[in-house]
Enzyme design. Sequence first.
Site, short mmCIF file in Angstrom:
data_model
loop_
_atom_site.label_atom_id
_atom_site.label_comp_id
_atom_site.label_asym_id
_atom_site.label_seq_id
_atom_site.Cartn_x
_atom_site.Cartn_y
_atom_site.Cartn_z
N ASN A 101 39.86 72.52 64.48
CA ASN A 101 40.07 71.36 65.36
C ASN A 101 40.84 71.77 66.61
O ASN A 101 40.53 71.31 67.72
CB ASN A 101 40.78 70.23 64.62
CG ASN A 101 39.81 69.38 63.83
OD1 ASN A 101 39.01 68.65 64.40
ND2 ASN A 101 39.84 69.50 62.51
N ARG A 150 51.87 69.19 56.56
CA ARG A 150 53.23 68.86 56.09
C ARG A 150 53.46 67.37 56.26
O ARG A 150 53.05 66.78 57.27
CB ARG A 150 54.30 69.59 56.91
CG ARG A 150 54.22 71.09 56.88
CD ARG A 150 54.48 71.72 55.54
NE ARG A 150 55.79 71.39 54.99
CZ ARG A 150 56.16 71.68 53.75
NH1 ARG A 150 55.32 72.28 52.92
NH2 ARG A 150 57.35 71.37 53.33
N HIS A 203 42.20 62.91 60.20
CA HIS A 203 42.16 62.93 58.74
C HIS A 203 40.69 62.90 58.30
O HIS A 203 39.90 62.12 58.84
CB HIS A 203 42.92 61.74 58.18
CG HIS A 203 42.98 61.75 56.69
ND1 HIS A 203 43.78 62.63 55.98
CD2 HIS A 203 42.31 61.02 55.76
CE1 HIS A 203 43.59 62.43 54.68
NE2 HIS A 203 42.71 61.47 54.53
N THR A 229 52.08 57.04 61.96
CA THR A 229 53.21 56.17 61.59
C THR A 229 53.86 56.74 60.33
O THR A 229 53.37 57.75 59.79
CB THR A 229 52.75 54.73 61.33
OG1 THR A 229 51.75 54.76 60.31
CG2 THR A 229 52.18 54.08 62.58
N LEU A 289 51.95 57.94 54.94
CA LEU A 289 51.01 59.07 54.94
C LEU A 289 49.60 58.64 55.37
O LEU A 289 49.05 57.67 54.82
CB LEU A 289 50.96 59.68 53.53
CG LEU A 289 50.03 60.88 53.37
CD1 LEU A 289 50.57 62.10 54.09
CD2 LEU A 289 49.81 61.18 51.89
N GLN A 295 31.80 66.37 62.83
CA GLN A 295 32.16 65.13 63.54
C GLN A 295 33.61 65.16 64.01
O GLN A 295 33.95 64.59 65.05
CB GLN A 295 31.93 63.91 62.64
CG GLN A 295 30.47 63.68 62.31
CD GLN A 295 29.62 63.56 63.55
OE1 GLN A 295 29.97 62.83 64.49
NE2 GLN A 295 28.52 64.29 63.59
N GLU A 296 34.50 65.80 63.22
CA GLU A 296 35.90 65.92 63.66
C GLU A 296 35.96 66.60 65.02
O GLU A 296 36.72 66.20 65.91
CB GLU A 296 36.71 66.74 62.64
CG GLU A 296 36.85 66.08 61.28
CD GLU A 296 37.79 66.85 60.35
OE1 GLU A 296 38.79 67.40 60.81
OE2 GLU A 296 37.49 66.88 59.13
C1 GAR Z 1 40.54 69.21 58.81
O1 GAR Z 1 39.44 68.79 58.03
C2 GAR Z 1 41.51 68.05 59.02
O2 GAR Z 1 40.87 66.82 59.14
C3 GAR Z 1 42.33 68.12 57.75
O3 GAR Z 1 42.51 69.49 57.53
C4 GAR Z 1 41.39 70.21 58.06
C5 GAR Z 1 41.93 71.29 58.96
O4 GAR Z 1 40.91 72.11 59.44
N1 GAR Z 1 43.56 67.42 57.88
C6 GAR Z 1 44.13 66.72 56.90
O5 GAR Z 1 43.69 66.68 55.77
C7 GAR Z 1 45.41 66.00 57.28
N2 GAR Z 1 45.73 64.98 56.34
P1 GAR Z 1 41.13 72.97 60.74
O6 GAR Z 1 42.42 73.78 60.51
O7 GAR Z 1 39.93 73.87 60.77
O8 GAR Z 1 41.23 72.07 61.91
#
Ligand code: GAR
Length: 211
Positions: A14, A87, A105, A137, A140, A169-170
Amino acid sequence: MKKFVILISGRGSNMRSLLDADLPGRCAAVISNRPDAAGLDFAKARGVPVAVVDHKAYPSRTEFDAALATEIDKHAPDLVVLAGFMRVLCDDFVRRFDGRMLNIHPSLLPAFPGLDTHAKAIGLGVRLHGCTVHFVTASLDSGPIVIQAAVPVWPDDTPARLAARVLEQEHVIYPLAVRWFLAGRLRIENGRVLLEGEMPAQASLCVPAAQ
Ligand code: GAR
């Protein structure tokens, strides 16, 4: 020009989508809580300053959060972007960056906060899954939602296959959300995010904030 700081814990895909996105702002630093986070190498190669605040070096969550906040404040960012930052943050930390910290998320919140979202979605037989960008916020994986993207869940999906579909999609919605923030287009009203100006042209499964 506005400045943002990206927080990572691992792979950093990301983060990479944000650094590749030609945003109306400058990434002032990438900060990791893990010295071995793979994303750090990519950021360095891009000439982005990197820093590590290793959570294992601090006796308590509060002390780690204080050190992390000090590191972030060095860059005086307009926005803090949590990109796979794994974290849980104390209330004080969240308050300090209130209204200027985003998270992504891998679920359609409020469904499936926490870990293993893809396995949980498959296990419950949901037909639509996805990802959410939200303001952070104190609770969690909650907070005013900026944008969500939905993907289908197929009967023969594995968590890994579904995760890959969601991750694609992220990489679309996070740069969009950060762009809107940096352009000053996001406003929070009664716990909901409003997007000012023109609505973006985008895939119909990608549902942005209301106007
Ligand atoms: C991603 O899927 C992100 O949405 C998730 O961790 C992954 C990190 O991937 N985040 C969470 O679960 C936060 N609660 P990346 O390091 O390749 O971006």
